[in-house]
Design a protein around this motif. Structure first.
Motif, short mmCIF file in Angstrom:
data_model
loop_
_atom_site.label_atom_id
_atom_site.label_comp_id
_atom_site.label_asym_id
_atom_site.label_seq_id
_atom_site.Cartn_x
_atom_site.Cartn_y
_atom_site.Cartn_z
N GLU A 15 -40.42 -37.04 -140.32
CA GLU A 15 -40.19 -38.34 -140.76
C GLU A 15 -39.32 -38.61 -141.33
OE1 GLU A 15 -42.23 -40.72 -139.18
OE2 GLU A 15 -43.17 -39.07 -138.26
N TRP A 16 -38.11 -37.85 -142.37
CA TRP A 16 -37.30 -37.94 -142.93
C TRP A 16 -36.03 -38.80 -141.76
CZ3 TRP A 16 -32.68 -35.88 -142.69
CH2 TRP A 16 -32.24 -35.10 -141.68
N LEU A 17 -36.43 -39.09 -140.37
CA LEU A 17 -34.76 -38.78 -140.46
C LEU A 17 -34.49 -40.56 -139.98
CD1 LEU A 17 -36.43 -36.52 -136.93
CD2 LEU A 17 -33.96 -36.01 -138.79
N ASP A 18 -35.84 -40.62 -139.88
CA ASP A 18 -35.65 -42.55 -139.70
C ASP A 18 -35.20 -42.55 -140.89
OD1 ASP A 18 -36.47 -42.97 -137.03
OD2 ASP A 18 -38.83 -43.37 -137.63
N MET A 19 -35.60 -42.50 -142.01
CA MET A 19 -34.83 -43.56 -143.15
C MET A 19 -33.45 -42.43 -143.83
SD MET A 19 -36.12 -44.52 -145.76
CE MET A 19 -38.29 -44.31 -145.74
N ALA A 20 -33.31 -41.64 -142.93
CA ALA A 20 -31.42 -41.25 -142.76
C ALA A 20 -30.85 -42.25 -142.31
CB ALA A 20 -31.38 -39.47 -142.58
N ARG A 21 -31.00 -42.45 -141.16
CA ARG A 21 -30.28 -43.35 -140.91
C ARG A 21 -30.53 -45.05 -140.75
NH1 ARG A 21 -31.22 -43.11 -134.48
NH2 ARG A 21 -30.38 -40.87 -133.77
N ILE A 22 -31.18 -44.86 -141.83
CA ILE A 22 -31.84 -46.58 -142.35
C ILE A 22 -30.77 -46.55 -143.24
CG2 ILE A 22 -33.39 -47.69 -143.61
CD1 ILE A 22 -35.44 -47.98 -141.88
N VAL A 23 -30.80 -45.57 -144.39
CA VAL A 23 -29.97 -45.01 -145.67
C VAL A 23 -28.13 -45.59 -144.86
CG1 VAL A 23 -29.33 -44.02 -147.71
CG2 VAL A 23 -31.79 -44.99 -146.71
N ARG A 24 -28.47 -44.73 -144.16
CA ARG A 24 -26.81 -44.57 -144.08
C ARG A 24 -26.08 -45.58 -143.50
NH1 ARG A 24 -25.00 -44.44 -139.08
NH2 ARG A 24 -22.84 -43.16 -138.63
N THR A 25 -26.57 -46.80 -142.42
CA THR A 25 -26.61 -47.80 -142.43
C THR A 25 -25.92 -48.84 -143.45
OG1 THR A 25 -27.72 -47.38 -140.30
CG2 THR A 25 -26.85 -49.79 -141.07
N GLN A 26 -26.91 -49.13 -144.13
CA GLN A 26 -26.83 -49.89 -145.19
C GLN A 26 -25.81 -48.93 -146.39
OE1 GLN A 26 -28.16 -52.23 -146.46
NE2 GLN A 26 -30.28 -52.36 -144.20
N THR A 27 -25.73 -48.27 -146.56
CA THR A 27 -24.65 -47.20 -147.06
C THR A 27 -23.40 -47.48 -146.48
OG1 THR A 27 -25.96 -45.39 -147.59
CG2 THR A 27 -23.40 -45.46 -148.33
N LEU A 28 -22.73 -47.62 -145.36
CA LEU A 28 -21.46 -47.81 -144.62
C LEU A 28 -22.00 -50.01 -144.70
CD1 LEU A 28 -22.18 -46.03 -141.11
CD2 LEU A 28 -20.36 -45.16 -143.26
N SER A 29 -22.57 -50.28 -144.55
CA SER A 29 -22.11 -51.79 -145.37
C SER A 29 -22.17 -51.78 -146.58
CB SER A 29 -23.78 -52.64 -144.29
OG SER A 29 -24.93 -52.47 -145.46
N LEU A 30 -22.12 -51.64 -147.18
CA LEU A 30 -21.54 -51.70 -148.63
C LEU A 30 -20.69 -51.31 -149.29
CD1 LEU A 30 -25.20 -50.72 -150.27
CD2 LEU A 30 -25.28 -53.31 -149.53
N LYS A 31 -19.68 -50.04 -148.45
CA LYS A 31 -19.02 -49.24 -148.84
C LYS A 31 -17.15 -50.35 -149.04
CE LYS A 31 -17.15 -46.01 -147.95
NZ LYS A 31 -17.71 -44.53 -146.41
N SER A 32 -18.18 -51.60 -147.60
CA SER A 32 -16.86 -52.90 -147.15
C SER A 32 -16.77 -53.43 -148.42
CB SER A 32 -17.03 -53.59 -145.92
OG SER A 32 -18.11 -53.78 -145.86
N ARG A 33 -18.04 -54.08 -149.45
CA ARG A 33 -18.57 -54.41 -150.40
C ARG A 33 -17.29 -54.88 -151.86
NH1 ARG A 33 -23.26 -57.15 -150.22
NH2 ARG A 33 -23.69 -57.91 -147.88
N ASP A 34 -16.84 -56.44 -152.04
CA ASP A 34 -15.99 -55.96 -153.19
C ASP A 34 -16.68 -55.34 -154.65
OD1 ASP A 34 -14.36 -57.79 -151.70
OD2 ASP A 34 -14.94 -59.15 -152.06
N PHE A 35 -18.05 -55.29 -154.76
CA PHE A 35 -18.24 -54.29 -155.98
C PHE A 35 -18.41 -53.11 -155.82
CE2 PHE A 35 -22.44 -55.37 -153.26
CZ PHE A 35 -22.99 -53.47 -153.38
N PHE A 36 -18.61 -52.21 -155.04
CA PHE A 36 -17.80 -51.15 -154.53
C PHE A 36 -16.64 -50.61 -155.36
CE2 PHE A 36 -22.12 -49.74 -153.14
CZ PHE A 36 -21.69 -48.20 -152.84
N ARG A 37 -15.50 -51.71 -154.47
CA ARG A 37 -14.61 -51.54 -154.05
C ARG A 37 -14.14 -51.74 -156.07
NH1 ARG A 37 -13.53 -54.94 -149.54
NH2 ARG A 37 -12.78 -53.71 -148.18
N ALA A 38 -14.46 -52.26 -156.43
CA ALA A 38 -14.21 -52.35 -157.93
C ALA A 38 -14.87 -51.55 -158.86
CB ALA A 38 -14.97 -53.78 -158.47
#
Length: 361
Positions: free
Chosen positions: A235-258
């Motif tokens: 059951e951790w497989l779905d959670m891993a995919r959800i978190v990975r997708t969210q992490t990839l989307s956050l990496k391009s945000r300005d506050f991450f770069r800052a």
């Protein structure tokens, strides 16, 4: 997550009446499952052979028309015969007869039945072959009826709730810990490491779950801990995919770069920026995962791979009730009602928490 964000989330959740109602329903269900079995007056494994498939109701048993059949069955076990029965003021007077002198020790079966108190001998007649006794009548209530063996269904549902909620919460916590860590690392690593980690997830997805459980049964006996291991392992497989997708989307945000520009390390960025901004989707997925785990445990128990007697769960009770649907529909309705209330409350609470923890609000 900072204190200000936690305070804002708490304030939003308090304003959500539906979310608070769902939280209250879950708290009451959990409290009832923990404390209720000691308050019903019935042991979960106690069998009442005189009250098999008794429908739900508030009436106390045995009722006046049930006394004679109950005493006839007890007398048969005592190798006696019932000549007369009368009840007055919560006490029953019974006249037993036998072809030979009656052994008074046979009367011990009366209090052991949980329906009568200690008997008092009033008279011996006919050379000890006729005995008149009086005993208090213990009234029992079965609010949700009884099952095919005569066990109190309310007590069984509350004990089963302990098992179902334990499996749901434990497996969900394991899935959260493994899935969030795995998905966040994969998303932050990117490139070849991310591809390899997600291919491993795809391989585990391709493994049939039932086949995986059967493999475990080859080496280990069936039981609750096996269900926990099997469910938590996939059951951790779905959670891993959800978190990975969210992490990839956050990496391009300005506050991450800052954050990186200010010299923050990757671990600090994950803890202070990535996880707080993913709490909404994570908690929403977690609240949906709990009912999914409970349903999965029900499926395994239906196949005989989950909870084993004397343990029980809502899935086991629903499977038993489905086999007696025509003759005793309450056997299915009672555990299904507990399960439906729990699932609906979890889903509604998940929606409320997702809105309350959304940082964009």
């Amino acid at each position: 997550m900072s204190r200000s964000l936690a305070a804002l989330a708490r304030r939003r959740l308090v304003r959500d009446r539906g979310g608070l109602a769902a939280l209250a329903a879950l708290a009451l269900t959990a409290l009832a499952c923990l404390v209720g079995p000691w308050l019903t007056g019935h042991a979960p494994e106690r069998i009442y052979p005189d009250f098999v498939r008794l429908p739900p109701g508030l009436a106390a048993h045995p009722q006046p028309d049930e006394l004679r059949p109950v005493l006839d069955r007890l007398a048969f076990r005592m190798r006696l015969a019932v000549e007369a029965v009368s009840e007055e003021g919560g006490r029953v007077r019974v006249t037993f007869t036998a072809p030979r002198p009656i052994d008074e020790r046979a009367l011990r079966l009366l209090p052991r039945s949980d329906l009568f108190g200690p008997p008092v001998v009033l008279a011996w007649d006919d050379g000890g072959r006729r005995l008149v006794v009086e005993a208090p009548v213990r009234r029992l209530r079965f609010l949700l009826g009884t099952d095919v063996l005569g066990r109190d269904l309310l007590t069984r549902c509350l004990v089963a709730g302990q098992v179902s909620l334990l499996i749901g919460l434990t497996a969900t916590l394991v899935a959260l810990g493994v899935g969030v860590a795995y998905g966040a690392v994969a998303g932050m690593a990117g490139g070849t490491a991310d591809a390899l980690m997600m291919r491993l997830v795809d391989i585990l997805y391709a493994l049939p779950f039932v086949f995986f459980v059967i493999m475990l049964l080859v080496f280990f006996p069936a039981g609750l801990w096996l269900v926990l291991v099997a469910v938590a392992a996939v059951e951790w497989l779905d959670m891993a995919r959800i978190v990975r997708t969210q992490t990839l989307s956050l990496k391009s945000r300005d506050f991450f770069r800052a954050a990186y520009a200010l010299g923050s390390r990757t671990e600090a960025v994950l803890v202070r920026h990535a996880v707080p901004n993913m709490l909404g989707p994570i908690i929403a997925a977690a609240t949906l995962l709990v009912p999914r785990v409970i349903l999965l445990e029900s499926f395994l128990s239906f196949l005989g791979l989950g909870a084993q007697e004397p343990d029980t769960s809502w899935g086991v009770l629903i499977a038993e009730g489905s086999r007696s649907l025509e003759s005793a529909p309450w056997m299915l309705a009672a555990p299904a009602g507990f399960l439906v209330v729990t699932l609906v409350a979890l889903n509604r609470l998940g929606d409320g928490l997702a809105d309350a923890l959304d940082p964009r609000r």
